[in-house]
Design an enzyme around this catalytic site. Structure first.
Site, mmCIF file in Angstrom:
data_model
loop_
_atom_site.group_PDB
_atom_site.id
_atom_site.type_symbol
_atom_site.label_atom_id
_atom_site.label_comp_id
_atom_site.label_asym_id
_atom_site.label_seq_id
_atom_site.Cartn_x
_atom_site.Cartn_y
_atom_site.Cartn_z
ATOM 1 N N HIS A 10 0.741 -1.365 0.362
ATOM 2 C CA HIS A 10 -0.362 0.042 0.118
ATOM 3 C C HIS A 10 0.882 1.270 0.032
ATOM 4 C CE1 HIS A 10 -3.393 -2.270 1.647
ATOM 5 N NE2 HIS A 10 -2.503 -2.791 1.975
ATOM 6 N N TYR A 38 -2.121 -1.541 9.287
ATOM 7 C CA TYR A 38 -1.074 -2.311 8.877
ATOM 8 C C TYR A 38 -0.243 -2.774 9.284
ATOM 9 C CZ TYR A 38 -2.510 0.984 5.109
ATOM 10 O OH TYR A 38 -3.367 2.229 4.585
ATOM 11 N N HIS A 114 -2.697 -3.320 -3.248
ATOM 12 C CA HIS A 114 -3.804 -3.328 -3.237
ATOM 13 C C HIS A 114 -4.812 -2.878 -3.763
ATOM 14 C CE1 HIS A 114 -7.416 -0.062 -0.611
ATOM 15 N NE2 HIS A 114 -7.427 -1.370 -0.607
ATOM 16 N N LYS A 122 -9.127 1.984 -6.724
ATOM 17 C CA LYS A 122 -7.760 2.695 -5.520
ATOM 18 C C LYS A 122 -6.624 2.352 -7.057
ATOM 19 C CE LYS A 122 -9.531 2.671 -1.246
ATOM 20 N NZ LYS A 122 -8.936 2.812 0.260
ATOM 21 N N CYS A 124 -3.288 2.737 -5.696
ATOM 22 C CA CYS A 124 -2.428 2.580 -4.175
ATOM 23 C C CYS A 124 -1.805 1.154 -4.848
ATOM 24 C CB CYS A 124 -3.540 2.200 -2.729
ATOM 25 S SG CYS A 124 -2.649 1.111 -1.456
#
Length: 136
Positions: A10, A38, A114, A122, A124
């Site tokens: 991420h 995380y 991710h 996203k 990410c």
């Protein structure tokens, strides 16, 4: 011990010209989840922080947290707030070291970004982690 089959990379989705220290990440996640989502966080200077024990389920990839580890690097947005690979050379080295160690501990785990998970819309982590680490 949990069975880990994914290591999800991420970004913090923060601008490259604004610091987002680990202390702020922890505060923001505590507010949102009640704990840090995380397992690892890598700041721009390449410092790697373990922010959640690997035996504990994280909160970083909805539907995949049970059998995954979440690794996040500080950044992911350029100075204007657009998605961009903002990893510093120190972050790239630290991420590489961490992922090698995690793969050794969890040899069957796939490394992916991710955005590689189904139904994630996203950018990410703002680089192609799946391809960059495909040979592992």
């Amino acid at each position: 011990m949990r069975r880990i089959n994914m290591i999800v990379v991420h970004c913090s989705a923060t601008r490259s010209n604004r610091p987002y220290p680990v202390t702020q990440l922890i505060k923001d996640h505590a507010k949102r989840f009640g704990f840090t989502g995380y397992h690892y966080y890598i700041t721009r200077d390449g410092t790697t922080y373990q922010t959640r024990h690997e035996n504990l389920v994280g909160a970083h990839a909805r539907g995949y947290n049970q059998h995954s580890l979440g690794v996040c690097y500080e950044g992911g947005l350029d100075e204007q707030g657009n998605p961009h690979d903002t990893r510093t050379p120190m972050q790239k080295r630290a991420l590489l070291r961490l992922l090698r160690r995690l793969k050794k501990a969890h040899p069957g785990a796939r490394i992916l970004g991710h955005h590689d998970l189904p139904n994630v819309h996203k950018d990410c982590p703002c680089f192609d982690a799946k391809t960059e680490y495909q040979d592992w």
